[in-house]
Scaffold this motif. Structure first.
Motif, short mmCIF file in Angstrom:
data_model
loop_
_atom_site.label_atom_id
_atom_site.label_comp_id
_atom_site.label_asym_id
_atom_site.label_seq_id
_atom_site.Cartn_x
_atom_site.Cartn_y
_atom_site.Cartn_z
N THR A 148 -4.76 2.50 -9.89
CA THR A 148 -5.98 1.97 -9.29
C THR A 148 -5.71 0.56 -8.79
O THR A 148 -4.73 -0.07 -9.18
CB THR A 148 -7.13 1.94 -10.32
OG1 THR A 148 -6.74 1.14 -11.44
CG2 THR A 148 -7.48 3.34 -10.80
N PHE A 149 -6.58 0.07 -7.94
CA PHE A 149 -6.44 -1.29 -7.43
C PHE A 149 -6.64 -2.26 -8.58
O PHE A 149 -7.58 -2.14 -9.37
CB PHE A 149 -7.46 -1.55 -6.33
CG PHE A 149 -7.40 -2.96 -5.80
CD1 PHE A 149 -6.34 -3.37 -5.00
CD2 PHE A 149 -8.39 -3.88 -6.10
CE1 PHE A 149 -6.27 -4.66 -4.52
CE2 PHE A 149 -8.34 -5.17 -5.61
CZ PHE A 149 -7.27 -5.56 -4.81
N CYS A 150 -5.75 -3.23 -8.70
CA CYS A 150 -5.82 -4.23 -9.77
C CYS A 150 -6.78 -5.34 -9.35
O CYS A 150 -6.44 -6.17 -8.51
CB CYS A 150 -4.43 -4.79 -10.06
SG CYS A 150 -4.39 -6.02 -11.38
N GLU A 151 -7.96 -5.36 -9.94
CA GLU A 151 -9.01 -6.29 -9.54
C GLU A 151 -8.64 -7.75 -9.81
O GLU A 151 -9.05 -8.64 -9.08
CB GLU A 151 -10.32 -5.95 -10.27
CG GLU A 151 -10.89 -4.56 -9.95
CD GLU A 151 -11.44 -4.47 -8.56
OE1 GLU A 151 -11.60 -5.52 -7.90
OE2 GLU A 151 -11.71 -3.33 -8.10
N ASP A 152 -7.86 -8.00 -10.86
CA ASP A 152 -7.50 -9.38 -11.20
C ASP A 152 -6.03 -9.67 -10.89
O ASP A 152 -5.36 -10.41 -11.61
CB ASP A 152 -7.81 -9.67 -12.67
CG ASP A 152 -7.06 -8.74 -13.62
OD1 ASP A 152 -6.60 -7.68 -13.17
OD2 ASP A 152 -6.94 -9.08 -14.81
N PHE A 153 -5.53 -9.06 -9.81
CA PHE A 153 -4.10 -9.23 -9.49
C PHE A 153 -3.73 -10.69 -9.25
O PHE A 153 -2.59 -11.08 -9.47
CB PHE A 153 -3.73 -8.39 -8.26
CG PHE A 153 -2.24 -8.39 -7.98
CD1 PHE A 153 -1.39 -7.59 -8.72
CD2 PHE A 153 -1.70 -9.20 -6.99
CE1 PHE A 153 -0.02 -7.59 -8.49
CE2 PHE A 153 -0.33 -9.21 -6.76
CZ PHE A 153 0.51 -8.40 -7.50
#
Length: 401
Positions: A148-153
């Protein structure tokens, strides 16, 4: 009936002026068309993030391989091209951005999996079970679905950038993970890997053994350099590292004992860390010579190395004094030297020396660092804990990160 964007009064006024109002209806899409559009939008997002179209290859991330296969299919389908050509502001459909010379098409998930190298049994085969996924499909689906997309990348981005710099400078290295061995690769929280061509960080390790078919597995939080993440089980990640022929473990050269002052049985001599002070008459160097040191690594005699110092801009065109030496065993000299210079980077001496031919030279490897600090750094290298510290130029001390 579709509504006009104008009010009733606007409609009357336009009618009196002889302007016909054409109300455009949103085109109705079939499920297949919606699927093609959604799939192409994912490819466009990949292009925006990576500044290139997706590519095929065993060393590519499974997402990228799916996008590449999907793009091949769209390019080969005239109806699909007609459907999305107005969306293609990145030129993904034109010849210059072709991914492969031979284009593939697929109409079903089975065909897509087969294009990715995952074979699925057909009806009538011994292994075929209707409505039941094969293990290969389950593994492929798990690897895809758990990303999934890493929200806190943005929290991890500096770490990935630092790892890349340290790999390039030699502070870190990557070792190929052994295959076909009895034991699966060891994985711990904070570990770094290269998996299917992507830098991979183990950000979190569950503390409870309540996962997997036997409730005896760990759940991980894994961050990838393409800004995605997954919550794989430990065993799933270990098996992925085993399956990927090119998987590698990223190691820190400061992670263990690097050298010793005494030679053990089986060790071989690799070189010497040497620390020098200059006897230059250059005013700034002369006034601060007690804290200005050259740090280097050599496999030669240090005395022989400095024999022509007064004619060598590397040594500030002056005689030097050896103030410390540390014998190395079983070590890569070049990488260790890079690590030391990187550690003291902020304290590097900036001075221009004119060589005997009148050419200006900016010597490297000279640092404004007290000898006691260099000794301390050497000890932390021996203990394998240098990566937990940094050099603070203001206090001239080694401080914990």
């Amino acid at each position: 009936m579709a509504k006009s964007k104008f009010t009733d009064e606007d409609d009357l006024l336009l009618a009196e002026l002889g302007v016909e109002i054409e109300v455009k209806k949103a085109p109705k899409r079939t499920a297949k068309e919606e699927r093609i559009i959604a799939g192409f939008e994912e490819i466009q997002r990949f292009f925006e993030e990576n500044s290139r179209p997706p590519l095929h290859g065993e060393d590519r991330d499974i997402f990228e391989r799916i996008y590449a296969t999907r793009l091949d299919s769209i390019r080969a389908n005239k109806e699909a091209v007609t459907l999305i050509q107005d969306m293609d502001h990145q030129g993904l459909l034109v010849a210059d951005n072709q991914v492969t010379e031979t284009q593939a098409t697929y109409d079903t998930d089975d065909e897509l999996l087969e294009a990715l190298g995952v074979n699925t049994p057909q009806e009538g085969d011994v292994n075929f079970l209707k409505h039941v996924k094969t293990r290969a499909e389950v593994r492929a689906a798990e690897e895809i679905a758990t990303r999934t997309f890493c929200e806190d990348f943005e929290t991890f981005a500096p770490m990935f950038e630092l790892i890349q710099k340290e790999l390039k400078s030699g502070i870190r290295d990557s070792l190929l993970i052994p295959k076909n061995v009895q034991k699966l690769p060891e994985v711990k929280q904070g570990d770094w890997f290269i998996l299917f061509g992507q830098k991979t960080y183990i950000a979190n390790f569950s503390k409870e053994k309540k996962f997997g078919y036997d409730n005896n597995d760990y759940r991980l939080r894994v961050i990838y350099d393409n800004k995605t993440e997954s919550d794989l089980l430990l065993r799933s990640l270990q098996k992925a590292l085993e399956r990927d022929e090119g998987s590698r473990r990223i190691i820190d050269h400061g992670a263990g004992p690097l050298f010793s002052n005494t030679q053990e049985d089986g060790d071989f001599e690799s070189g010497i860390i040497y620390v020098l002070q200059s006897r230059s008459e250059f005013p700034y160097i002369k006034d601060n010579h007690q804290v200005i040191h050259k740090i280097g690594v050599t496999n030669d005699s240090v005395e022989r190395r400095i024999s022509s110092a007064k004619d060598d801009p590397t040594f500030l065109m002056a005689e030097v004094e050896i103030v410390a030496q540390y014998q190395l065993f079983n070590i890569n000299r070049t990488k260790l030297e890079a690590l030391l210079h990187r550690f003291f980077e902020d304290a590097k001496l900036s001075v221009t020396i004119i060589d005997r031919f009148g050419k200006p030279i900016v010597p490297r490897e000279w640092f404004l660092v007290p000898l006691s600090v260099i000794d301390e750094v050497v000890e932390k290298l021996k203990d394998g804990c240098l990566s937990d510290y940094r050099y603070d130029t203001k206090s001239a001390k080694v401080v914990e990160i």
